[in-house]
Design an enzyme around this catalytic site. Structure first.
Site, PDB file in Angstrom:
ATOM      1  CG  HIS A 162       2.111   2.126  -5.104  1.00 37.61           C
ATOM      2  ND1 HIS A 162       2.816   1.186  -4.396  1.00 37.61           N
ATOM      3  CD2 HIS A 162       2.913   3.217  -5.171  1.00 37.61           C
ATOM      4  CE1 HIS A 162       4.002   1.682  -4.061  1.00 37.61           C
ATOM      5  NE2 HIS A 162       4.077   2.920  -4.533  1.00 37.61           N
ATOM      6  CD  GLU A 163       2.121   6.737  -6.875  1.00 39.88           C
ATOM      7  OE1 GLU A 163       2.284   7.554  -5.961  1.00 39.88           O
ATOM      8  OE2 GLU A 163       3.048   6.023  -7.299  1.00 39.88           O
ATOM      9  CG  HIS A 166       2.759   6.650  -1.700  1.00 45.69           C
ATOM     10  ND1 HIS A 166       3.457   6.058  -0.687  1.00 45.69           N
ATOM     11  CD2 HIS A 166       3.277   6.149  -2.859  1.00 45.69           C
ATOM     12  CE1 HIS A 166       4.377   5.239  -1.200  1.00 45.69           C
ATOM     13  NE2 HIS A 166       4.266   5.263  -2.516  1.00 45.69           N
ATOM     14  CG  HIS A 172       7.647   2.542  -1.218  1.00 51.23           C
ATOM     15  ND1 HIS A 172       8.624   3.352  -1.739  1.00 51.23           N
ATOM     16  CD2 HIS A 172       6.580   2.667  -2.041  1.00 51.23           C
ATOM     17  CE1 HIS A 172       8.166   3.943  -2.823  1.00 51.23           C
ATOM     18  NE2 HIS A 172       6.928   3.550  -3.029  1.00 51.23           N
ATOM     19  CB  CYS A 173       4.554  -2.343   2.168  1.00 47.01           C
ATOM     20  SG  CYS A 173       4.235  -3.782   3.187  1.00 47.01           S
ATOM     21  CB  CYS A 178       1.952  -5.208   0.416  1.00 46.08           C
ATOM     22  SG  CYS A 178       1.084  -3.710   0.900  1.00 46.08           S
ATOM     23  CB  CYS A 197       0.157  -6.494   3.424  1.00 41.29           C
ATOM     24  SG  CYS A 197       0.980  -5.250   4.434  1.00 41.29           S
ATOM     25  CB  CYS A 200      -0.544  -1.585   4.273  1.00 41.65           C
ATOM     26  SG  CYS A 200       1.221  -1.480   3.911  1.00 41.65           S
TER      27      CYS A 200
HETATM   28 ZN   LIG Z   1       1.887  -3.590   3.095  1.00 43.44          ZN
END
Ligand SMILES: [Zn+2]
Length: 218
Positions: A162-163, A166, A172-173, A178, A197, A200
């Protein structure tokens, strides 16, 4: 006789140059450096290092960088937490990265906060190509529940991806499955996958020159 010898010599030279031709190097889209800051279990670091590539659609190389200290100035005694940005900034000053193809993920096992938020699982800084995640709130024990090491590692990998997302420019999704969906609590983290996802992935793909879709992850 001399002619035949020359042919043999030429043949040997040609064979040697063929043999010496290097095997075409695998394209690495992204180098990820893991930086332990303060006390972190080696086994957890190793597990994150091994599992990260499986969750990422591009080809990555994950390496450990020299461990760092957590600056004491980042500790807020009134909150009993550490300021995530202060740790990231202090370590970023000591690390040189080629931000086009390199990034670093700092891993700590202390509780983090950021600005007005009560706590954060992690924080990313795209300009510095660095992110930080905390393991402190990823264990069941933190909530008085039975330990589950496999779940703990899964959560750590999700927060890491996640990080890093970024760092690579993703926001953010809205897709709750995701990895880029926002986690307000561990329940959200447990609901989502450790992968990006399709939308993304498409956004991420623009960052690289080479097509990296290894497989359809969703
Ligand atoms: Zn996503």
């Amino acid at each position: 006789m001399i002619k035949r010898l020359l042919v043999i010599i030429l043949f040997v030279i040609a064979g040697a140059s063929l043999a010496a031709r290097p095997v075409e190097a695998k394209v690495i889209d992204e180098h990820i450096f893991l930086i332990r800051a303060g006390a972190v279990d080696e086994k957890v670091l190793k597990a994150i290092k091994e599992k990260l590539p499986d969750s990422l659609p591009m080809t990555v190389k994950v390496e450990m960088m020299e461990p760092r200290d957590i600056p004491e100035s980042a500790y807020d005694p009134s909150r009993q937490q550490y300021n995530a940005e202060m740790i990231l900034d202090a370590i970023a000053r000591k690390v040189t990265l080629d931000v086009r193809v390199e990034c670093a993920l700092i891993i700590v096992d202390v509780d983090l906060y950021s600005q007005d938020l009560n706590f954060v699982f992690g924080v990313a800084n795209k300009a510095k190509s660095m992110a930080i995640i905390s393991l402190a709130r990823l264990r069941n024990e933190f909530y008085g529940l039975k330990p589950d090491n496999s779940l703990f590692i899964k959560r750590a990998v999700k927060e890491a991806v996640h990080e890093l997302g970024h760092v690579w420019g993703l926001a953010h999704c809205s897709n709750p499955k995701c990895v880029m969906s926002f986690s307000n609590s561990l329940t959200d983290t447990d609901k989502k996958k450790s992968t990006f996802c399709h939308e993304c992935q498409k956004k991420l793909g623009k960052r690289y020159m080479t097509p990296f879709f290894k497989a359809t992850l969703f």
